[in-house]
Design a protein around this motif. Structure first.
Motif, short mmCIF file in Angstrom:
data_model
loop_
_atom_site.label_atom_id
_atom_site.label_comp_id
_atom_site.label_asym_id
_atom_site.label_seq_id
_atom_site.Cartn_x
_atom_site.Cartn_y
_atom_site.Cartn_z
N SER A 11 11.97 53.02 28.25
CA SER A 11 11.12 53.74 27.32
C SER A 11 11.73 55.07 26.90
O SER A 11 11.28 55.69 25.95
CB SER A 11 9.73 53.98 27.93
N GLU A 12 12.79 55.53 27.61
CA GLU A 12 13.42 56.81 27.29
C GLU A 12 14.67 56.64 26.43
O GLU A 12 15.50 57.53 26.33
CB GLU A 12 13.81 57.53 28.59
N ARG A 13 14.83 55.47 25.83
CA ARG A 13 16.00 55.22 24.99
C ARG A 13 16.09 56.28 23.90
O ARG A 13 15.09 56.62 23.26
CB ARG A 13 15.87 53.82 24.37
N ARG A 14 17.28 56.82 23.68
CA ARG A 14 17.48 57.90 22.72
C ARG A 14 18.30 57.42 21.52
O ARG A 14 19.17 56.55 21.66
CB ARG A 14 18.20 59.09 23.37
N LEU A 15 18.04 58.00 20.38
CA LEU A 15 18.78 57.67 19.16
C LEU A 15 19.47 58.92 18.63
O LEU A 15 18.96 60.03 18.76
CB LEU A 15 17.83 57.16 18.07
N SER A 16 20.63 58.71 18.04
CA SER A 16 21.31 59.81 17.38
C SER A 16 20.59 60.13 16.06
O SER A 16 19.73 59.37 15.61
CB SER A 16 22.77 59.44 17.09
N THR A 17 20.99 61.22 15.44
CA THR A 17 20.37 61.59 14.16
C THR A 17 20.60 60.50 13.13
O THR A 17 19.69 60.12 12.38
CB THR A 17 20.95 62.92 13.64
N LYS A 18 21.82 59.97 13.08
CA LYS A 18 22.13 58.92 12.11
C LYS A 18 21.28 57.68 12.35
O LYS A 18 20.74 57.07 11.41
CB LYS A 18 23.61 58.58 12.19
N GLU A 19 21.14 57.29 13.63
CA GLU A 19 20.36 56.10 13.97
C GLU A 19 18.88 56.32 13.65
O GLU A 19 18.20 55.41 13.13
CB GLU A 19 20.55 55.76 15.44
N ALA A 20 18.37 57.51 13.95
CA ALA A 20 16.97 57.81 13.64
C ALA A 20 16.73 57.74 12.13
O ALA A 20 15.71 57.22 11.67
CB ALA A 20 16.60 59.19 14.18
N ALA A 21 17.69 58.26 11.36
CA ALA A 21 17.56 58.22 9.90
C ALA A 21 17.53 56.79 9.39
O ALA A 21 16.77 56.45 8.47
CB ALA A 21 18.71 59.00 9.25
N GLU A 22 18.33 55.91 10.00
CA GLU A 22 18.36 54.50 9.59
C GLU A 22 17.04 53.81 9.89
O GLU A 22 16.52 53.04 9.08
CB GLU A 22 19.51 53.77 10.30
N VAL A 23 16.46 54.09 11.07
CA VAL A 23 15.16 53.50 11.43
C VAL A 23 14.07 53.96 10.47
O VAL A 23 13.21 53.18 10.05
CB VAL A 23 14.80 53.84 12.89
N LEU A 24 14.11 55.24 10.13
CA LEU A 24 13.08 55.82 9.27
C LEU A 24 13.33 55.54 7.79
O LEU A 24 12.43 55.72 6.96
CB LEU A 24 13.00 57.33 9.49
#
Length: 429
Positions: A11-24
Motif C-alpha cells: 500500500s506504500e508503493r511510490r510513484l515518480s513525478t513522471k509516473e504520477a503525471a501519466e496516471v493522472l
C-alpha cells in the motif's frame, strides 16, 4: 521507476513525478499544482532528486477527476453532462435507449415518467395527489391575480406543495420518487378548471389536464394527442430548464425546489413559451386566410418564424412528426393543420426549415379551443417528469459539482475606490 521503499507494504508503493503525471493524464507541473492545493502529498525521493507520491493517493485522485469530468466541456466548447436518461442522434431521440416516439405512442405519460425515473415500466400506473398538498396548492394558486400566467400558477403550486411536505428534504431515491408521483398531479389539479366535472381525481393525468385547458368536451382522439404530447415532451436531453434543475439538485435542493428552478427558466420565449408564439401566428393565418403576409411580417421584423427549425434536428422534429400524424385523425384540426402546412411551404421559399414540436402543439391547442398559453402549460407539466429524472441522477453525483469558474474580463485590479481621488482610505483607529 516505481519506488518500493524498504520497510513498507504494497500500500506504500511510490510513484515518480513522471509516473504520477501519466496516471493522472496531466503534465508534470500540474502534479505539483495538486500538491500546492493540498490534493496530493509528496515526499523527497531517496536519491534527493525530485519527489515521490503515494500510488494509492494518486490513483484515488485520478478516479475523482474522472468522476468530476462527468461535467466537462465538449469539443464544441459547450457544457457536457454525462447522463443515462436521453440520447438525441440522427434526428431521433431515445429514453434510456428506447425510441421515445414509440414509447409515447404506446404508453401513457405516467408510464413514461416511471420509465425515465426507474428504468422499469409500470403498466396502468396513475398519479394522485394527497389532499393536504392539494388543498395548500389550490389555495395558493387561487390567491394569484387573474392575469397570472400558467407557469406562475405551476411554480406557486409546486412551492406551496413543498410546504405541506415535512419530508421534502429526504433525498433518498424512494422518497424523491414518492414526491414525484404526487407533485405532478398536484400542480395539474391546482390549476383552475375550465371544464367542470369532466374528470375524476384518479383519471389519467391527460384527462385532468384537459379540463384545465379547454372548455370543450374531449373526445378520445384529442385526449390521445394530449397524452402523447406529454410523453413526447417528458425530456429532451440537457435543455436550459433541465440544466437549471441539475444545478439546483447539485446544491442538494429538494425535488420541489429543483422543479421550481426548471419552471423559472421554461417561461422564456425561446423555450417553453415558444408554442404560444406559433399558436398566435396560426390564428392570424386562419384569420387572413393566407400564410404569406404573416410570414412576411415575421421576417420583416427580423424574427424567426415560430414553430420552424430545431438546432438538434437537421430534418423533421420527430415529436412534430408523431403529433401531426395523430392530428390528422381529428376533423376539427383540419383548418389549423392546413395553416401550419402553408406556413412551412411559404417559409421554405426563404429558408428550408422543418416544422418543430411547437408548431404541432400550436395546431393542437388552436383546434382544441385552448388559449395561446396552453402549449406552455403542456410543455411544463410534461417536462416535470424529465426534471425529476435528472434531479435523481444528479443526487447520485458529487455535491456542488455544477460550479464553473468565471472568466474575468473586467478592469485589472487594483482599481481606485469609486467617487474618491484614488487614495487609500485612512486606517481605522
Amino acid at each position: 521507476m516505481r519506488d518500493q521503499q524498504a520497510g513498507t507494504g504494497p500500500s506504500e508503493r511510490r510513484l515518480s513525478t513522471k509516473e504520477a503525471a501519466e496516471v493522472l493524464g496531466v503534465k508534470p507541473e500540474t502534479v505539483y499544482a495538486y500538491v500546492s492545493r493540498g490534493q496530493l502529498s509528496s515526499r523527497r525521493s531517496p536519491s534527493g532528486r525530485g519527489s515521490t507520491f503515494a500510488a494509492e493517493e494518486v490513483e484515488a485522485l485520478a478516479r475523482r477527476n474522472r468522476r468530476e469530468s462527468a461535467v466537462s466541456q465538449s469539443a464544441g466548447g459547450e457544457l457536457s453532462v454525462r447522463t443515462r436518461i436521453t440520447l438525441i442522434e440522427a434526428d431521433r431521440y431515445y429514453f434510456r435507449g428506447v425510441d421515445a416516439s414509440e414509447l409515447a405512442v404506446r404508453h401513457s405519460y405516467e408510464e413514461i415518467a416511471e420509465w425515465l425515473w426507474t428504468g422499469r415500466m409500470r403498466s396502468g400506473v396513475t398519479f394522485t395527489a394527497p389532499e393536504a398538498s392539494m388543498a395548500v396548492a389550490r389555495q395558493a394558486v387561487d390567491a394569484l391575480p387573474e392575469h397570472a400566467g400558467p407557469t406562475d400558477r405551476l411554480r406557486v403550486a409546486a412551492i406551496a406543495a413543498a410546504t405541506a411536505d415535512p419530508l421534502r428534504f429526504d433525498l433518498s431515491e424512494e422518497a424523491v420518487l414518492g414526491t414525484a408521483r404526487t407533485l405532478i398531479p398536484t400542480i395539474v389539479d391546482a390549476l383552475p378548471p375550465v371544464l367542470l366535472g369532466a374528470s375524476r381525481p384518479d383519471s389519467p393525468l391527460a384527462h385532468r389536464l384537459w379540463t384545465r385547458l379547454s372548455g370543450k368536451q374531449p373526445d378520445e382522439a384529442s385526449l390521445r394527442v394530449l397524452d402523447t404530447a406529454l410523453g413526447l415532451l417528458a425530456d429532451h436531453d440537457l435543455a436550459a430548464s433541465t440544466l437549471a434543475v441539475r444545478v439546483a439538485a447539485s446544491a442538494r435542493a429538494h425535488a420541489y425546489a429543483a422543479v421550481s428552478a426548471g419552471l423559472g427558466v421554461i417561461e422564456g420565449p425561446l423555450h417553453g413559451a415558444a408554442s404560444g408564439l406559433a399558436h398566435r401566428m396560426l390564428l392570424e393565418v386562419l384569420d387572413q386566410g393566407d400564410a404569406a403576409p404573416v410570414v412576411a411580417d415575421e421576417l420583416r421584423a427580423g424574427r424567426r418564424v415560430p414553430g420552424l427549425g430545431h438546432r438538434l434536428y437537421s430534418g423533421e422534429d420527430p415529436r412534430a412528426r408523431v403529433l401531426f400524424g395523430l392530428l390528422e385523425e381529428i376533423p376539427n384540426a383540419g383548418p389549423a393543420l392546413a395553416a401550419a402546412r402553408h406556413v412551412v411551404e411559404t417559409a421554405a421559399r426563404h429558408t428550408p426549415l422543418h416544422a418543430n414540436v411547437d408548431l404541432a402543439l400550436a395546431v393542437f391547442t388552436a383546434s382544441a379551443g385552448m388559449s395561446s398559453t396552453a402549449g406552455e402549460t403542456i410543455f411544463a407539466v410534461a417536462r416535470t417528469a424529465g426534471w425529476i429524472a435528472h434531479a435523481l441522477e444528479e443526487y447520485g453525483e458529487r455535491p456542488l459539482r455544477m460550479r464553473p469558474s468565471g472568466l474575468y474580463v473586467g478592469p485589472k485590479p487594483p482599481q481606485p475606490l469609486p467617487g474618491g481621488g484614488g487614495e487609500s482610505p485612512p486606517p481605522h483607529p
